[in-house]
Design a protein around this motif. Structure first.
Motif, PDB file in Angstrom:
ATOM      1  N   GLY A 220       0.785  -1.222   0.000  1.00  0.00           N
ATOM      2  CA  GLY A 220       0.000   0.000   0.000  1.00  0.00           C
ATOM      3  C   GLY A 220       0.820   1.276   0.000  1.00  0.00           C
ATOM      4  N   LEU A 221       2.127   1.173   0.165  1.00  0.00           N
ATOM      5  CA  LEU A 221       2.982   2.349   0.166  1.00  0.00           C
ATOM      6  C   LEU A 221       3.353   2.745  -1.257  1.00  0.00           C
ATOM      7  N   GLU A 222       3.792   3.979  -1.412  1.00  0.00           N
ATOM      8  CA  GLU A 222       4.188   4.458  -2.732  1.00  0.00           C
ATOM      9  C   GLU A 222       5.372   3.645  -3.245  1.00  0.00           C
ATOM     10  N   CYS A 223       5.326   3.322  -4.514  1.00  0.00           N
ATOM     11  CA  CYS A 223       6.374   2.503  -5.105  1.00  0.00           C
ATOM     12  C   CYS A 223       7.675   3.300  -5.190  1.00  0.00           C
ATOM     13  N   VAL A 224       8.746   2.670  -4.767  1.00  0.00           N
ATOM     14  CA  VAL A 224      10.060   3.316  -4.771  1.00  0.00           C
ATOM     15  C   VAL A 224      10.960   2.591  -5.763  1.00  0.00           C
ATOM     16  N   PRO A 225      11.442   3.293  -6.794  1.00  0.00           N
ATOM     17  CA  PRO A 225      12.311   2.638  -7.785  1.00  0.00           C
ATOM     18  C   PRO A 225      13.584   2.094  -7.152  1.00  0.00           C
ATOM     19  N   LYS A 226      14.114   1.051  -7.760  1.00  0.00           N
ATOM     20  CA  LYS A 226      15.367   0.456  -7.311  1.00  0.00           C
ATOM     21  C   LYS A 226      16.487   0.831  -8.266  1.00  0.00           C
ATOM     22  N   ALA A 227      17.613   1.176  -7.713  1.00  0.00           N
ATOM     23  CA  ALA A 227      18.759   1.567  -8.541  1.00  0.00           C
ATOM     24  C   ALA A 227      19.161   0.420  -9.458  1.00  0.00           C
ATOM     25  N   GLY A 228      19.376   0.744 -10.706  1.00  0.00           N
ATOM     26  CA  GLY A 228      19.800  -0.263 -11.666  1.00  0.00           C
ATOM     27  C   GLY A 228      18.670  -1.086 -12.250  1.00  0.00           C
ATOM     28  N   ASN A 229      17.423  -0.839 -11.825  1.00  0.00           N
ATOM     29  CA  ASN A 229      16.274  -1.574 -12.354  1.00  0.00           C
ATOM     30  C   ASN A 229      15.242  -0.561 -12.839  1.00  0.00           C
ATOM     31  N   ASN A 230      15.121  -0.419 -14.146  1.00  0.00           N
ATOM     32  CA  ASN A 230      14.196   0.557 -14.714  1.00  0.00           C
ATOM     33  C   ASN A 230      12.794  -0.005 -14.932  1.00  0.00           C
ATOM     34  N   ASP A 231      12.547  -1.228 -14.446  1.00  0.00           N
ATOM     35  CA  ASP A 231      11.210  -1.814 -14.544  1.00  0.00           C
ATOM     36  C   ASP A 231      10.384  -1.529 -13.291  1.00  0.00           C
ATOM     37  N   ILE A 232      10.943  -1.818 -12.124  1.00  0.00           N
ATOM     38  CA  ILE A 232      10.186  -1.660 -10.882  1.00  0.00           C
ATOM     39  C   ILE A 232       9.789  -0.205 -10.697  1.00  0.00           C
TER      40      ILE A 232
ATOM     41  N   GLY B 286      15.200   6.049 -17.272  1.00  0.00           N
ATOM     42  CA  GLY B 286      13.966   5.549 -16.676  1.00  0.00           C
ATOM     43  C   GLY B 286      13.375   4.444 -17.524  1.00  0.00           C
ATOM     44  N   ALA B 287      12.122   4.151 -17.276  1.00  0.00           N
ATOM     45  CA  ALA B 287      11.437   3.094 -18.007  1.00  0.00           C
ATOM     46  C   ALA B 287      11.153   3.527 -19.443  1.00  0.00           C
ATOM     47  N   ASP B 288      11.031   2.532 -20.320  1.00  0.00           N
ATOM     48  CA  ASP B 288      10.699   2.830 -21.720  1.00  0.00           C
ATOM     49  C   ASP B 288       9.296   3.409 -21.835  1.00  0.00           C
ATOM     50  N   VAL B 289       8.351   2.778 -21.126  1.00  0.00           N
ATOM     51  CA  VAL B 289       6.959   3.232 -21.121  1.00  0.00           C
ATOM     52  C   VAL B 289       6.480   3.240 -19.673  1.00  0.00           C
ATOM     53  N   TYR B 290       5.556   4.135 -19.362  1.00  0.00           N
ATOM     54  CA  TYR B 290       5.118   4.287 -17.978  1.00  0.00           C
ATOM     55  C   TYR B 290       3.718   4.906 -17.949  1.00  0.00           C
ATOM     56  N   PHE B 291       3.087   4.835 -16.772  1.00  0.00           N
ATOM     57  CA  PHE B 291       1.728   5.344 -16.610  1.00  0.00           C
ATOM     58  C   PHE B 291       1.679   6.763 -16.055  1.00  0.00           C
ATOM     59  N   ASP B 292       2.775   7.247 -15.510  1.00  0.00           N
ATOM     60  CA  ASP B 292       2.786   8.551 -14.854  1.00  0.00           C
ATOM     61  C   ASP B 292       2.881   9.665 -15.888  1.00  0.00           C
ATOM     62  N   ILE B 293       1.771   9.868 -16.602  1.00  0.00           N
ATOM     63  CA  ILE B 293       1.694  10.922 -17.617  1.00  0.00           C
ATOM     64  C   ILE B 293       0.385  11.668 -17.441  1.00  0.00           C
ATOM     65  N   GLU B 294       0.236  12.755 -18.170  1.00  0.00           N
ATOM     66  CA  GLU B 294      -1.001  13.525 -18.176  1.00  0.00           C
ATOM     67  C   GLU B 294      -1.650  13.434 -19.554  1.00  0.00           C
ATOM     68  N   THR B 295      -2.840  13.988 -19.655  1.00  0.00           N
ATOM     69  CA  THR B 295      -3.608  13.865 -20.888  1.00  0.00           C
ATOM     70  C   THR B 295      -2.825  14.360 -22.099  1.00  0.00           C
ATOM     71  N   LYS B 296      -2.106  15.436 -21.944  1.00  0.00           N
ATOM     72  CA  LYS B 296      -1.358  16.007 -23.072  1.00  0.00           C
ATOM     73  C   LYS B 296      -0.234  15.086 -23.548  1.00  0.00           C
ATOM     74  N   ASP B 297       0.192  14.136 -22.683  1.00  0.00           N
ATOM     75  CA  ASP B 297       1.298  13.241 -23.037  1.00  0.00           C
ATOM     76  C   ASP B 297       0.819  11.899 -23.588  1.00  0.00           C
ATOM     77  N   LEU B 298      -0.489  11.669 -23.567  1.00  0.00           N
ATOM     78  CA  LEU B 298      -1.000  10.341 -23.922  1.00  0.00           C
ATOM     79  C   LEU B 298      -0.660   9.966 -25.361  1.00  0.00           C
ATOM     80  N   GLU B 299      -0.844  10.882 -26.291  1.00  0.00           N
ATOM     81  CA  GLU B 299      -0.595  10.567 -27.701  1.00  0.00           C
ATOM     82  C   GLU B 299       0.853  10.169 -27.922  1.00  0.00           C
ATOM     83  N   ASN B 300       1.772  10.898 -27.314  1.00  0.00           N
ATOM     84  CA  ASN B 300       3.189  10.566 -27.474  1.00  0.00           C
ATOM     85  C   ASN B 300       3.524   9.221 -26.850  1.00  0.00           C
ATOM     86  N   MET B 301       2.926   8.933 -25.691  1.00  0.00           N
ATOM     87  CA  MET B 301       3.200   7.653 -25.040  1.00  0.00           C
ATOM     88  C   MET B 301       2.690   6.493 -25.883  1.00  0.00           C
ATOM     89  N   LEU B 302       1.487   6.610 -26.444  1.00  0.00           N
ATOM     90  CA  LEU B 302       0.952   5.542 -27.278  1.00  0.00           C
ATOM     91  C   LEU B 302       1.769   5.374 -28.557  1.00  0.00           C
TER      92      LEU B 302
END
Length: 265
Positions: free
Chosen positions: A84-96, A113-129
């Motif tokens: 339930g806690l906020e996810c904390v990235p691990k050094a050297g692992n761009n997936d978690i 960082g990760a190749d693709v991710y969910f932490d975007i806003e509406t204006k970024d959706l087209e570029n992410m897809l």
């Protein structure tokens, strides 16, 4: 004068006993055969029941694994750990936790960082897809994030399409992006990451029509259209597809859910 005939009693008994000799053997053989048939029927019934119980247990195990994949996908979308806690990235692992790449700023160097991710806003959706389509041109999916499917929705019923969807770096495995461990679930399907085995999930990012546009604007306040609309900052909904394969050939469970993040999220 009456003549009385007499017969040797011993000879009559001998002839009678010779006529009955061997009858009991046939009776015993018949009963033995019947007993063997009964034992064979009981053994086959026990084997059949064992197969039924084994298949049912394997299906339930796969169903539980598919449910766990749905939950893991929701945690991935929200950026939350299993505790339930906020996810904390691990050094050297761009997936978690799917860390967002950071550009260089001032004296701070750029961070990958990760190749693709969910932490975007509406204006970024087209570029992410567009990025998803470029990294996964055949499936329009990359590491569990997908464009909206335009082909038949039940891709799991097409062996060719399914093989493409479960290929490496197309779907997401359990805990791959949340840090969850399969050992904590005691489900061997979640821990199996061999090619073509185990469980996967895919998340389609479906653009959502703004409820203030066109006919939706006439909906009364408090209607379901407004109540369940996603956040304006993330104006899309997520369709999650989870698939788990059992340990027996032919066992497969597919579950789907739809997630809409509210403004508070």
């Amino acid at each position: 004068m009456k003549t009385i005939s007499t017969y040797p009693v011993g000879n009559m008994q001998g002839r009678h006993s010779r006529r009955q000799r061997g009858v009991a053997l046939y009776v015993v053989i018949v009963f033995v055969l019947l007993s063997m048939l009964l034992a064979l029927w009981a053994a086959r019934s026990a084997l059949f029941n064992e197969i039924l119980v084994g298949n049912d247990a394997d299906y339930r195990r796969a169903f539980e694994a598919s449910q766990a994949m749905l939950q893991d996908a929701e945690l991935d979308i929200r950026g939350v750990q299993p505790n339930g806690l906020e996810c904390v990235p691990k050094a050297g692992n761009n997936d978690i936790c799917r860390p967002v790449p950071q550009a260089a700023s001032g004296t701070a160097p750029a961070t990958p960082g990760a190749d693709v991710y969910f932490d975007i806003e509406t204006k970024d959706l087209e570029n992410m897809l567009a990025t998803v389509a470029a990294l996964g041109p055949a499936t329009k999916c990359h590491k569990g994030i997908c464009q909206k499917r335009v082909d038949p929705q039940d891709f799991w019923n097409d062996p060719t399409t399914l093989n493409a969807m479960i290929a490496a770096n197309v779907g997401a495995r359990y805990g791959q992006f949340t840090g969850a461990t399969a050992e904590a679930t005691a489900n061997p399907i979640l821990a199996d990451t061999d090619a073509g085995e185990g469980a996967w999930y895919w998340v389609e990012m479906l653009p959502y029509v703004d409820p203030n546009v066109a006919l939706l604007a006439s909906m009364p306040p408090g209607s379901n259209v407004e109540k369940f609309a996603p956040s304006r900052k993330k104006l899309w909904v997520y369709r999650i597809t989870a698939l788990a394969r059992g340990q027996k050939p032919g066992t497969e469970v597919v579950l789907q859910s739809t997630l809409s993040l509210q403004p508070a999220e």
